[in-house]
Scaffold this motif. Sequence first.
Motif, PDB file in Angstrom:
ATOM      1  N   ILE A   1       0.802  -1.227   0.000  1.00 41.12           N
ATOM      2  CA  ILE A   1       0.000   0.000   0.000  1.00 41.12           C
ATOM      3  C   ILE A   1       0.835   1.278   0.000  1.00 41.12           C
ATOM      4  CG2 ILE A   1      -1.635   1.379   1.360  1.00 41.12           C
ATOM      5  CD1 ILE A   1      -2.887  -0.897  -0.259  1.00 41.12           C
ATOM      6  N   PRO A   2       1.931   1.394   0.774  1.00 39.30           N
ATOM      7  CA  PRO A   2       2.708   2.645   0.730  1.00 39.30           C
ATOM      8  C   PRO A   2       3.309   2.946  -0.637  1.00 39.30           C
ATOM      9  CG  PRO A   2       3.254   1.373   2.687  1.00 39.30           C
ATOM     10  CD  PRO A   2       2.443   0.472   1.812  1.00 39.30           C
ATOM     11  N   SER A   3       3.322   1.955  -1.538  1.00 41.04           N
ATOM     12  CA  SER A   3       3.893   2.147  -2.880  1.00 41.04           C
ATOM     13  C   SER A   3       2.831   2.422  -3.931  1.00 41.04           C
ATOM     14  CB  SER A   3       4.701   0.904  -3.273  1.00 41.04           C
ATOM     15  OG  SER A   3       5.681   0.595  -2.309  1.00 41.04           O
ATOM     16  N   VAL A   4       1.576   2.563  -3.519  1.00 38.21           N
ATOM     17  CA  VAL A   4       0.476   2.832  -4.448  1.00 38.21           C
ATOM     18  C   VAL A   4       0.013   4.271  -4.257  1.00 38.21           C
ATOM     19  CG1 VAL A   4      -1.770   2.063  -5.291  1.00 38.21           C
ATOM     20  CG2 VAL A   4      -0.235   0.422  -4.179  1.00 38.21           C
ATOM     21  N   VAL A   5      -0.098   5.009  -5.352  1.00 38.54           N
ATOM     22  CA  VAL A   5      -0.532   6.409  -5.281  1.00 38.54           C
ATOM     23  C   VAL A   5      -1.686   6.636  -6.251  1.00 38.54           C
ATOM     24  CG1 VAL A   5       1.798   7.165  -4.671  1.00 38.54           C
ATOM     25  CG2 VAL A   5       1.064   7.229  -7.069  1.00 38.54           C
ATOM     26  N   ALA A   6      -2.457   7.663  -5.961  1.00 36.39           N
ATOM     27  CA  ALA A   6      -3.485   8.128  -6.894  1.00 36.39           C
ATOM     28  C   ALA A   6      -2.890   9.278  -7.702  1.00 36.39           C
ATOM     29  CB  ALA A   6      -4.722   8.591  -6.142  1.00 36.39           C
ATOM     30  N   VAL A   7      -3.047   9.215  -9.020  1.00 34.08           N
ATOM     31  CA  VAL A   7      -2.578  10.292  -9.900  1.00 34.08           C
ATOM     32  C   VAL A   7      -3.776  11.184 -10.204  1.00 34.08           C
ATOM     33  CG1 VAL A   7      -1.423  10.882 -12.048  1.00 34.08           C
ATOM     34  CG2 VAL A   7      -0.856   8.734 -10.871  1.00 34.08           C
ATOM     35  N   MET A   8      -3.653  12.469  -9.895  1.00 34.37           N
ATOM     36  CA  MET A   8      -4.776  13.400  -9.966  1.00 34.37           C
ATOM     37  C   MET A   8      -4.513  14.505 -10.981  1.00 34.37           C
ATOM     38  SD  MET A   8      -6.548  12.041  -7.413  1.00 34.37           S
ATOM     39  CE  MET A   8      -7.782  13.298  -6.996  1.00 34.37           C
ATOM     40  N   SER A   9      -5.604  15.000 -11.564  1.00 32.36           N
ATOM     41  CA  SER A   9      -5.569  16.192 -12.399  1.00 32.36           C
ATOM     42  C   SER A   9      -6.884  16.926 -12.216  1.00 32.36           C
ATOM     43  CB  SER A   9      -5.367  15.817 -13.874  1.00 32.36           C
ATOM     44  OG  SER A   9      -5.325  16.978 -14.685  1.00 32.36           O
ATOM     45  N   ASP A  10      -6.804  18.203 -11.871  1.00 38.29           N
ATOM     46  CA  ASP A  10      -8.016  18.998 -11.607  1.00 38.29           C
ATOM     47  C   ASP A  10      -8.902  18.324 -10.567  1.00 38.29           C
ATOM     48  OD1 ASP A  10      -7.262  20.940 -13.472  1.00 38.29           O
ATOM     49  OD2 ASP A  10      -8.139  19.803 -15.119  1.00 38.29           O
ATOM     50  N   ASP A  11      -8.277  17.806  -9.509  1.00 36.74           N
ATOM     51  CA  ASP A  11      -8.986  17.179  -8.384  1.00 36.74           C
ATOM     52  C   ASP A  11      -9.782  15.945  -8.783  1.00 36.74           C
ATOM     53  OD1 ASP A  11      -8.054  19.039  -6.485  1.00 36.74           O
ATOM     54  OD2 ASP A  11      -9.586  20.470  -7.114  1.00 36.74           O
ATOM     55  N   ARG A  12      -9.373  15.307  -9.860  1.00 32.46           N
ATOM     56  CA  ARG A  12     -10.030  14.089 -10.321  1.00 32.46           C
ATOM     57  C   ARG A  12      -8.981  13.011 -10.522  1.00 32.46           C
ATOM     58  NH1 ARG A  12     -12.729  13.503 -16.360  1.00 32.46           N
ATOM     59  NH2 ARG A  12     -13.242  11.288 -16.264  1.00 32.46           N
ATOM     60  N   GLN A  13      -9.236  11.813  -9.999  1.00 27.87           N
ATOM     61  CA  GLN A  13      -8.290  10.719 -10.211  1.00 27.87           C
ATOM     62  C   GLN A  13      -8.332  10.287 -11.669  1.00 27.87           C
ATOM     63  OE1 GLN A  13      -8.231   7.375  -7.412  1.00 27.87           O
ATOM     64  NE2 GLN A  13      -7.852   5.973  -9.124  1.00 27.87           N
ATOM     65  N   ILE A  14      -7.165  10.258 -12.309  1.00 25.29           N
ATOM     66  CA  ILE A  14      -7.102   9.855 -13.708  1.00 25.29           C
ATOM     67  C   ILE A  14      -6.337   8.543 -13.890  1.00 25.29           C
ATOM     68  CG2 ILE A  14      -7.351  12.180 -14.631  1.00 25.29           C
ATOM     69  CD1 ILE A  14      -4.294  12.257 -14.951  1.00 25.29           C
ATOM     70  N   ALA A  15      -5.627   8.115 -12.839  1.00 22.55           N
ATOM     71  CA  ALA A  15      -4.882   6.854 -12.906  1.00 22.55           C
ATOM     72  C   ALA A  15      -4.398   6.511 -11.508  1.00 22.55           C
ATOM     73  CB  ALA A  15      -3.699   6.955 -13.866  1.00 22.55           C
ATOM     74  N   LEU A  16      -3.905   5.302 -11.365  1.00 28.53           N
ATOM     75  CA  LEU A  16      -3.107   4.944 -10.203  1.00 28.53           C
ATOM     76  C   LEU A  16      -1.641   4.963 -10.613  1.00 28.53           C
ATOM     77  CD1 LEU A  16      -5.113   1.983  -8.607  1.00 28.53           C
ATOM     78  CD2 LEU A  16      -5.010   4.358  -7.832  1.00 28.53           C
ATOM     79  N   GLY A  17      -0.766   4.957  -9.651  1.00 27.98           N
ATOM     80  CA  GLY A  17       0.661   4.899  -9.924  1.00 27.98           C
ATOM     81  C   GLY A  17       1.344   3.953  -8.951  1.00 27.98           C
ATOM     82  N   THR A  18       2.497   3.442  -9.360  1.00 27.88           N
ATOM     83  CA  THR A  18       3.273   2.518  -8.535  1.00 27.88           C
ATOM     84  C   THR A  18       4.654   3.106  -8.310  1.00 27.88           C
ATOM     85  OG1 THR A  18       2.074   0.641  -9.511  1.00 27.88           O
ATOM     86  CG2 THR A  18       4.132   0.163  -8.352  1.00 27.88           C
ATOM     87  N   VAL A  19       5.032   3.296  -7.049  1.00 21.91           N
ATOM     88  CA  VAL A  19       6.343   3.846  -6.715  1.00 21.91           C
ATOM     89  C   VAL A  19       7.416   2.790  -7.014  1.00 21.91           C
ATOM     90  CG1 VAL A  19       7.793   4.826  -4.907  1.00 21.91           C
ATOM     91  CG2 VAL A  19       5.320   5.261  -4.897  1.00 21.91           C
ATOM     92  N   VAL A  20       8.416   3.163  -7.804  1.00 18.98           N
ATOM     93  CA  VAL A  20       9.452   2.216  -8.208  1.00 18.98           C
ATOM     94  C   VAL A  20      10.841   2.619  -7.731  1.00 18.98           C
ATOM     95  CG1 VAL A  20       8.193   1.328 -10.191  1.00 18.98           C
ATOM     96  CG2 VAL A  20       9.629   3.355 -10.465  1.00 18.98           C
TER      97      VAL A  20
END
Length: 416
Positions: free
Chosen positions: A130-149
């Motif tokens: 879980i600490p390696s998972v992020v929400a990618v946002m644009s204009d306060d809307r989630q547009i993707a998830l991201g994975t910390v590498v």
Amino acid sequence: MKIRLLVTGFVFVMSLTMALPAAKAQLPRDVQDMFEGMLDDLDDDLRSKFQEAIDNDTPTVEFTPEEFKRFRDDPINPFDGLDRIDAEEGAGNIALKFELPSIRNRMIKPNERQAPDQLNQLDPIVSSVIPSVVAVMSDDRQIALGTVVDQNGYVITKASEVNKRKYLKVVTSDSRDHVAKIVFEDEANDIAVLKVDATLQPISWESAEADLGQFLVLPAPNGKVFSMGSYSVVPRTTQTGKQALLGVNPDNAANGVLVSEIRPNTAAHTAGLVDGDIITKIDGESIRDVGELVNSIRQNSPGDTIRISYLRGGKARKTSAVLDSVDLSGDRAKRYKMMSRLGAIPSKRADNFPSIFQHDAPLFPEQCGGPVVDLDGNVIGINIARNGRAASYAIPLENVQQLFRQFLREAVAVRE
């Protein structure tokens, strides 16, 4: 004179209205996803109309009669009933308002695999990820998830969901916001590397081997498992070109898929299928509609042998077929693409990847970019696309690692 029409339905049925509200209707997210999924396959002028609707946040698209006819007849068009519209020249422009029933808000039954009570029991499996998972946002809307590498603030995500956004930020599992910028893109794999000015916890690159049928889970930054499924197809290419072919014209039936127009010298013909047979299973998996048949065949490669269960005259039969190959290009590719997407909200870029494995855990386009985790808590890949009703694609972890190492080498070369 301007004709206004309301187009509704997911296996799309059109209804008509002559009195739409004058106020501008906001573009629902599901409709936007569907519009974006068609853009690459439309003629330039039609593409610009749907892009304009997206930019203006409206579900209404206006056509001249000639433009409407081309859209109606385009194989990528998934909307039924458009042939009932009078599109004769002189009848005026045609404005179509598109609506979809909300798949996102579908009521999930308690005994379904995706029921919250079922998924909640799996949360401990992903606690270390879980600490390696992020929400990618644009204009306060989630547009993707991201994975910390990488701990130095590097995040992998889905490029086509982020590369045209003016402003990006990532939100970590502890609810911290970080401004993000794109520092690397790989078009073939639809991968982007984001950089934030923060120290983050990366995933482990020590991946485990996955077996067909193995259960997989998808984690969200809030610490929850949002979806589960099974590993269904080993890594393969989905790039445009040769694809597996059974050689039937399918249609939905009450207890399977009715086949007709069996083509001579195809896999279906050689296997002994005849017009009127109803396919009920492929390789032991139930086939309930055309979309499932298409996805099942597409999971294979030309030359693969599949086991087919079918009904003929109400009697159960079995056969096997060695799949043929077909060069999917032009209208054939568009038609195949449209059929595989029925019943799902596909990603904007949903296909044509060098190497992906397939699983059936459902997700939405804005949930791509996050990790795929086995029941031992190992990350085995990164979700890259929702392709169809029963098909999600992920890039194997070792491929992601190679791409990230490529970025690091190029970054070092630039600094030198």
